[in-house]
Design an enzyme around this catalytic site. Structure first.
Site, PDB file in Angstrom:
ATOM      1  N   GLU A  87      -1.083  -0.596  -4.092  1.00  0.00           N
ATOM      2  CA  GLU A  87      -2.339   0.105  -3.817  1.00  0.00           C
ATOM      3  C   GLU A  87      -2.127   1.612  -3.691  1.00  0.00           C
ATOM      4  O   GLU A  87      -1.166   2.058  -3.067  1.00  0.00           O
ATOM      5  CB  GLU A  87      -2.934  -0.445  -2.520  1.00  0.00           C
ATOM      6  CG  GLU A  87      -4.221   0.213  -2.083  1.00  0.00           C
ATOM      7  CD  GLU A  87      -4.809  -0.458  -0.857  1.00  0.00           C
ATOM      8  OE1 GLU A  87      -5.517   0.223  -0.090  1.00  0.00           O
ATOM      9  OE2 GLU A  87      -4.573  -1.673  -0.652  1.00  0.00           O
ATOM     10  N   ASP A 141     -14.938   0.716  -0.684  1.00  0.00           N
ATOM     11  CA  ASP A 141     -15.176   0.360   0.711  1.00  0.00           C
ATOM     12  C   ASP A 141     -16.682   0.305   0.928  1.00  0.00           C
ATOM     13  O   ASP A 141     -17.392   1.266   0.641  1.00  0.00           O
ATOM     14  CB  ASP A 141     -14.534   1.405   1.629  1.00  0.00           C
ATOM     15  CG  ASP A 141     -14.529   0.980   3.086  1.00  0.00           C
ATOM     16  OD1 ASP A 141     -15.626   0.683   3.611  1.00  0.00           O
ATOM     17  OD2 ASP A 141     -13.457   0.980   3.707  1.00  0.00           O
ATOM     18  N   HIS A 150      -0.478   4.233  -0.143  1.00  0.00           N
ATOM     19  CA  HIS A 150      -1.274   5.149   0.684  1.00  0.00           C
ATOM     20  C   HIS A 150      -1.248   6.590   0.180  1.00  0.00           C
ATOM     21  O   HIS A 150      -1.468   7.536   0.942  1.00  0.00           O
ATOM     22  CB  HIS A 150      -0.798   5.111   2.144  1.00  0.00           C
ATOM     23  CG  HIS A 150      -1.880   4.818   3.126  1.00  0.00           C
ATOM     24  ND1 HIS A 150      -2.836   5.746   3.479  1.00  0.00           N
ATOM     25  CD2 HIS A 150      -2.174   3.707   3.830  1.00  0.00           C
ATOM     26  CE1 HIS A 150      -3.662   5.218   4.359  1.00  0.00           C
ATOM     27  NE2 HIS A 150      -3.295   3.974   4.582  1.00  0.00           N
ATOM     28  N   GLU A 153     -10.170   3.140  -2.213  1.00  0.00           N
ATOM     29  CA  GLU A 153     -10.719   3.340  -0.874  1.00  0.00           C
ATOM     30  C   GLU A 153     -11.208   4.769  -0.659  1.00  0.00           C
ATOM     31  O   GLU A 153     -12.051   5.007   0.218  1.00  0.00           O
ATOM     32  CB  GLU A 153      -9.678   2.987   0.192  1.00  0.00           C
ATOM     33  CG  GLU A 153      -8.498   3.937   0.269  1.00  0.00           C
ATOM     34  CD  GLU A 153      -7.433   3.447   1.234  1.00  0.00           C
ATOM     35  OE1 GLU A 153      -7.435   3.908   2.392  1.00  0.00           O
ATOM     36  OE2 GLU A 153      -6.614   2.590   0.829  1.00  0.00           O
ATOM     37  N   HIS A 206     -12.049  -2.719   0.117  1.00  0.00           N
ATOM     38  CA  HIS A 206     -11.301  -2.138   1.232  1.00  0.00           C
ATOM     39  C   HIS A 206     -12.110  -2.330   2.506  1.00  0.00           C
ATOM     40  O   HIS A 206     -13.313  -2.094   2.521  1.00  0.00           O
ATOM     41  CB  HIS A 206     -11.101  -0.649   0.933  1.00  0.00           C
ATOM     42  CG  HIS A 206     -10.372   0.123   1.978  1.00  0.00           C
ATOM     43  ND1 HIS A 206     -11.013   0.949   2.883  1.00  0.00           N
ATOM     44  CD2 HIS A 206      -9.053   0.229   2.254  1.00  0.00           C
ATOM     45  CE1 HIS A 206     -10.129   1.534   3.656  1.00  0.00           C
ATOM     46  NE2 HIS A 206      -8.919   1.108   3.306  1.00  0.00           N
ATOM     47  N   ASP A 248       0.841  -1.197   0.000  1.00  0.00           N
ATOM     48  CA  ASP A 248       0.000   0.000   0.000  1.00  0.00           C
ATOM     49  C   ASP A 248       0.876   1.246   0.000  1.00  0.00           C
ATOM     50  O   ASP A 248       1.602   1.492   0.959  1.00  0.00           O
ATOM     51  CB  ASP A 248      -0.909  -0.017   1.237  1.00  0.00           C
ATOM     52  CG  ASP A 248      -2.018   1.014   1.159  1.00  0.00           C
ATOM     53  OD1 ASP A 248      -1.967   1.889   0.273  1.00  0.00           O
ATOM     54  OD2 ASP A 248      -2.938   0.950   2.004  1.00  0.00           O
TER      55      ASP A 248
END
Length: 381
Positions: free
Chosen positions: A209, A257, A185, A235, A284, A183
């Protein structure tokens, strides 16, 4: 049947549950929350409840349309998350009313089990090899880790070497039979993502990700073209229209999500949209049991599903764990890294209402960390 009450419960470690009750005694549960903004979403749920009280809970699509499009201002994380939790609760009621699991209402099951993964390493990843070994011992066949903690938008050679080294340590523990996702992020810039991802490719991560922030989605195609590793994101995308540019950019994995992207109603449509781009679905879910149960219902019925995130042991769970508010934990077991399909009606999760009400009396005020670099400048979270 009519909706007679909508309640919300602020439960540790950082979750918000909602309870929708009917005049026939049926109750549906959902999880409407934005991490760190639970009180804000709670207020949004309260406002939306004006549209639900007195309505037929089985008119799920009509209520979804009303909640999402019945006012001038639409979308965004707060409103979409409030709608998501209420939508989950309505599907829960519908399944219970008809005596079937939600996935049966989505067209029926297409698989007997759902593969899941867990987190390792925290926001500032360290001791990742030991954490990966612990997840393997727990029965998981896949894990996810942050690429880096506080990092500059254009990391230098030593920082890149650290990122590669941590992934190599995890790969050594997992071997070739298990998977690891990385990830980013959104902590890297576009140029940094294009530099780092090729360095990770020989270690065969399942996907990388969120290599860039959602606001730089117009650059996502540049990252995808430079990457031999499948790119995932979603997400922080909340609708089909949010996902369309990402899918057009070439992402391989869509990650809506269920507690942010409009609930079951919208995520099933996002999954269908992703399928037209030959993209897979990996919802997610670093949240609670209701968000996970809703995700699993979609996963059981979705042909282009890949893998499901779950939060047992995640570093945010300091005051409560994923199943602390669940009466029957057995359905959530994953001894071989997968949760078996269940037949319980609705979402299939039995909530300990007494525990939830007691937790709400304590409440929580979880906030994400505010990070700064050594020079005092703000760092992306």
């Amino acid at each position: 049947m009519k909706i007679v009450s909508v309640e919300t419960f602020l439960v540790p470690p950082r979750w918000l549950f909602c309870r929708v009750a009917t005049d026939e005694g049926l109750v549906g549960w959902g999880e409407p929350v934005v991490e760190g903004r639970a009180e804000t979403v709670r207020a949004a749920v309260d406002e939306l409840s004006d549209l639900l009280l007195g309505a037929d809970p089985l008119r799920i699509e009509d209520l979804w349309q009303t909640m999402t499009k019945g006012a001038f201002y639409r979308g965004g994380p707060v409103l979409s998350s409030a709608v998501a939790g209420l939508d989950q609760a309505l599907w829960d009621i519908a399944g219970k009313a008809l005596g079937v699991p939600v996935y049966q209402l989505l067209g029926g099951a297409v698989r007997e089990e759902v593969r899941v993964y867990g987190w390792i390493g925290g926001d500032e990843p360290s001791a990742v090899a030991e954490a990966a070994a612990a997840q393997v011992e727990a029965g998981l066949t896949a894990v996810k880790m942050n690429a880096a903690g506080r990092v500059g938008r254009l990391p230098g050679r030593a920082e890149v070497a650290d990122i590669v080294g941590r992934l190599a340590a995890v790969r050594e523990v997992l071997g070739d039979e298990r998977d690891v996702a990385v990830d980013f992020h959104g902590r890297f810039g576009v140029a940094a993502a294009r530099r780092v991802i090729p360095e990770l490719a020989p270690l065969h991560p399942m996907f990388v990700e969120e290599p860039v922030l959602p606001e730089y989605g117009h650059r996502l195609a540049d990252v995808v073209r430079a990457s031999a590793v499948p790119v995932a994101c979603g997400e922080r995308l909340y609708s089909r229209t949010d996902f369309l540019p990402a899918l057009q950019a070439g992402i391989a994995v869509a990650q809506p999500d269920l507690s942010h992207a409009g609930g079951i109603s919208e995520v099933r449509r996002i999954a269908a949209l992703a399928e037209t781009f030959d993209a897979l679905l990996a919802p997610h879910c670093p949240l609670g049991p209701l968000a996970l149960a809703a995700s699993l219902q979609v996963a059981f019925a979705t042909p282009n599903f890949l893998i499901q995130e779950q939060s047992i042991g995640i570093h945010y769970n300091t005051d409560a764990e994923l199943l602390d508010y669940v009466l029957d934990r057995a359905p959530f077991a994953f001894p071989q890294g997968a949760i078996q399909r269940w037949d319980a009606p609705g979402l299939g999760v039995e909530i300990d209402e007494n525990a939830v009400r007691e937790a709400d009396r304590r409440g929580h005020r979880w906030r994400p960390p505010v990070w700064r670099h050594d020079d005092g400048s703000f760092a992306e979270w």
